[in-house]
Design an enzyme around this catalytic site. Structure first.
Site, PDB file in Angstrom:
ATOM      1  N   HIS A 288     -50.810  -8.553 -42.788  1.00  0.00           N
ATOM      2  CA  HIS A 288     -50.208  -9.514 -41.843  1.00  0.00           C
ATOM      3  C   HIS A 288     -49.890  -8.929 -40.478  1.00  0.00           C
ATOM      4  O   HIS A 288     -48.858  -9.238 -39.889  1.00  0.00           O
ATOM      5  CB  HIS A 288     -48.925 -10.099 -42.457  1.00  0.00           C
ATOM      6  CG  HIS A 288     -49.148 -11.022 -43.605  1.00  0.00           C
ATOM      7  ND1 HIS A 288     -50.353 -11.577 -43.928  1.00  0.00           N
ATOM      8  CD2 HIS A 288     -48.281 -11.481 -44.554  1.00  0.00           C
ATOM      9  CE1 HIS A 288     -50.233 -12.339 -44.998  1.00  0.00           C
ATOM     10  NE2 HIS A 288     -48.990 -12.299 -45.414  1.00  0.00           N
TER      11      HIS A 288
ATOM     12  N   HIS B 101     -47.036 -19.003 -41.834  1.00  0.00           N
ATOM     13  CA  HIS B 101     -46.663 -18.591 -43.183  1.00  0.00           C
ATOM     14  C   HIS B 101     -45.437 -19.362 -43.698  1.00  0.00           C
ATOM     15  O   HIS B 101     -44.585 -18.813 -44.391  1.00  0.00           O
ATOM     16  CB  HIS B 101     -46.354 -17.085 -43.181  1.00  0.00           C
ATOM     17  CG  HIS B 101     -46.564 -16.424 -44.511  1.00  0.00           C
ATOM     18  ND1 HIS B 101     -45.870 -16.766 -45.646  1.00  0.00           N
ATOM     19  CD2 HIS B 101     -47.405 -15.443 -44.887  1.00  0.00           C
ATOM     20  CE1 HIS B 101     -46.246 -16.015 -46.641  1.00  0.00           C
ATOM     21  NE2 HIS B 101     -47.179 -15.205 -46.225  1.00  0.00           N
TER      22      HIS B 101
ATOM     23  N   GLU C 108     -51.657 -21.009 -46.406  1.00  0.00           N
ATOM     24  CA  GLU C 108     -51.954 -20.297 -45.149  1.00  0.00           C
ATOM     25  C   GLU C 108     -53.421 -20.501 -44.761  1.00  0.00           C
ATOM     26  O   GLU C 108     -54.309 -19.793 -45.234  1.00  0.00           O
ATOM     27  CB  GLU C 108     -51.633 -18.808 -45.319  1.00  0.00           C
ATOM     28  CG  GLU C 108     -50.216 -18.514 -45.794  1.00  0.00           C
ATOM     29  CD  GLU C 108     -50.105 -17.196 -46.523  1.00  0.00           C
ATOM     30  OE1 GLU C 108     -50.576 -16.171 -45.989  1.00  0.00           O
ATOM     31  OE2 GLU C 108     -49.552 -17.176 -47.636  1.00  0.00           O
TER      32      GLU C 108
HETATM   33  C1  G6D Z   1     -46.913 -10.676 -50.832  1.00  0.00           C
HETATM   34  O1  G6D Z   1     -49.149 -10.733 -51.692  1.00  0.00           O
HETATM   35  C2  G6D Z   1     -48.163 -11.509 -51.038  1.00  0.00           C
HETATM   36  C3  G6D Z   1     -48.697 -12.001 -49.722  1.00  0.00           C
HETATM   37  O2  G6D Z   1     -49.816 -12.843 -49.931  1.00  0.00           O
HETATM   38  C4  G6D Z   1     -47.587 -12.743 -48.979  1.00  0.00           C
HETATM   39  O3  G6D Z   1     -48.068 -13.197 -47.744  1.00  0.00           O
HETATM   40  C5  G6D Z   1     -46.406 -11.817 -48.790  1.00  0.00           C
HETATM   41  O4  G6D Z   1     -45.932 -11.351 -50.035  1.00  0.00           O
HETATM   42  C6  G6D Z   1     -45.248 -12.538 -48.107  1.00  0.00           C
HETATM   43  O5  G6D Z   1     -47.258  -9.476 -50.219  1.00  0.00           O
END
Ligand code: G6D
Length: 348
Positions: A105, A179, A313
């Site tokens: 991210h 998100h 997402e």
């Molecule tokens: C965890 O694996 C999940 C991700 O997909 C998510 O976006 C994140 O938590 C907030 O890492």
């Protein structure tokens, strides 16, 4: 349309502002200039009761110290990049490793944790928040000076439209999303077990033990990943499918969309009668059922726990730079990255 802006909090001497757009039906969206974070989204249930349907906090400290991207814009790259490195034009780029050995991210200081310049635009039947941010060459390891613009528009059809526009002076990677964790029960009265999802997708990505796509594209038919005619989220929680178990008993998977801009994603909560319809021009959507939401804090007075929110997402595919058969997330210099996702709220 009504628009308000007010002091939210302060972070390292920087004042953070909350902007609220309210349409003629009473639907409202509140967002911060920090991370373009949607802190509240108030929509009516079938009886007209207006309630908040997203997970959020009321202090910046909670967003900075414990939020798993609640309501935030994510970039430069949504999802994971294996080993936090990629090669582009024969040059190796090392990104921040903020998820074990991988990059997640956009890194430790991704777009969810920066201040965006914010302008308010009011039209006859809609109002918009226009966020801008210049991500400098080398930020979090990415090449190119990238000028990013994100616009949140609320109209009187109870639609929240998020549009993305990006341009870089060097070839780079760009894969944006929002998100937000949705919970249509209203004020998190219930978890998302009984949320019904319809998703026009017949394939999803297999993940490895570090949640990195293996490259295999799996068919949904005959599995708890088949949402084509509708399915309750709890099916994935109780499933013995190895991919549901792998991600902590639920979903955390990218689905490849069969259609774009044609009501491709619908979420319904039968008790409240709320329905969310999502349309996007993106090739994929990550369904994350908050399997990793810890039970160590309070969310506006509600004890945090797994399955309190549902993320959809819309985006390109995670780790696409390492999988030539995935749609590309390379943004060539001077090209313009454009994408739109529409969230329409109604009742049934
Ligand atoms: C965890 O694996 C999940 C991700 O997909 C998510 O976006 C994140 O938590 C907030 O890492």
């Amino acid at each position: 349309m009504r628009i308000s802006q007010e002091y939210f909090d302060e972070l390292k001497g920087q004042k953070i502002t909350a902007y609220t757009l309210i349409n003629n039906n009473g639907m409202e969206v509140t967002s911060l200039d920090f991370g373009c974070i949607i802190t509240k989204l108030v929509v009516p249930d079938r009886d007209g009761v207006l309630e908040n349907v997203v997970l959020g906090f009321d202090t910046i400290d909670e967003y900075v110290t414990r939020s798993p991207y609640f309501g935030a814009i994510v970039g430069r790259f949504a999802g994971r990049i294996k080993n936090a490195e990629f090669t582009l034009n024969n040059e190796i780029y090392q990104l921040v490793q903020n998820d074990n050995s991988n990059h997640l991210h956009g890194g430790l200081k991704g777009f969810d944790k920066v201040m965006w310049e914010t302008n308010v635009v009011e039209n006859e039947d809609s109002a918009s928040l226009v966020f801008s941010y210049l991500s400098m060459d080398g930020e979090e390891g990415y090449p190119g000076n990238l000028l990013m613009k994100v616009t949140y528009t609320l109209n009187n059809d109870n639609e929240l439209i998020i549009s993305y526009n990006g341009k870089s002076d060097q070839d780079t990677l760009l894969n944006m999303t929002n998100h937000t964790y949705f919970n249509l029960s209203g004020h998190v009265k219930r978890n998302i077990f009984n949320h019904q999802l319809i998703l026009k997708s017949n394939t999803f990505l297999e993940l490895d033990e570090k949640y990195i796509p293996t490259g295999k594209i799996l068919e949904v038919n005959g599995t708890p990943f088949d949402f084509q005619i509708g399915r309750k989220i709890v099916d994935g929680v109780n499933s013995n499918h190895p991919q549901n178990i792998l991600v902590g008993n639920g979903y955390d998977h990218p689905f490849l969309l069969n259609e774009n801009n044609n009501n491709e994603i619908l979420v319904m909560d039968s008790e409240s009668g709320r329905k969310l319809t999502i349309e996007t021009d993106q090739p994929a959507v990550v369904l994350y059922t908050s399997n990793q939401l810890p039970d160590s804090f309070s969310i506006r007075g509600i004890q945090s726990e797994k399955y309190l929110g549902l993320c959809l997402e819309t985006q390109g595919l995670p780790d696409s730079i390492h999988h030539p058969h995935f749609p590309s997330s390379i943004l060539k210099k001077e090209e313009v990255y454009c994408s739109v996702t529409k969230y329409k709220f109604s009742v049934y």
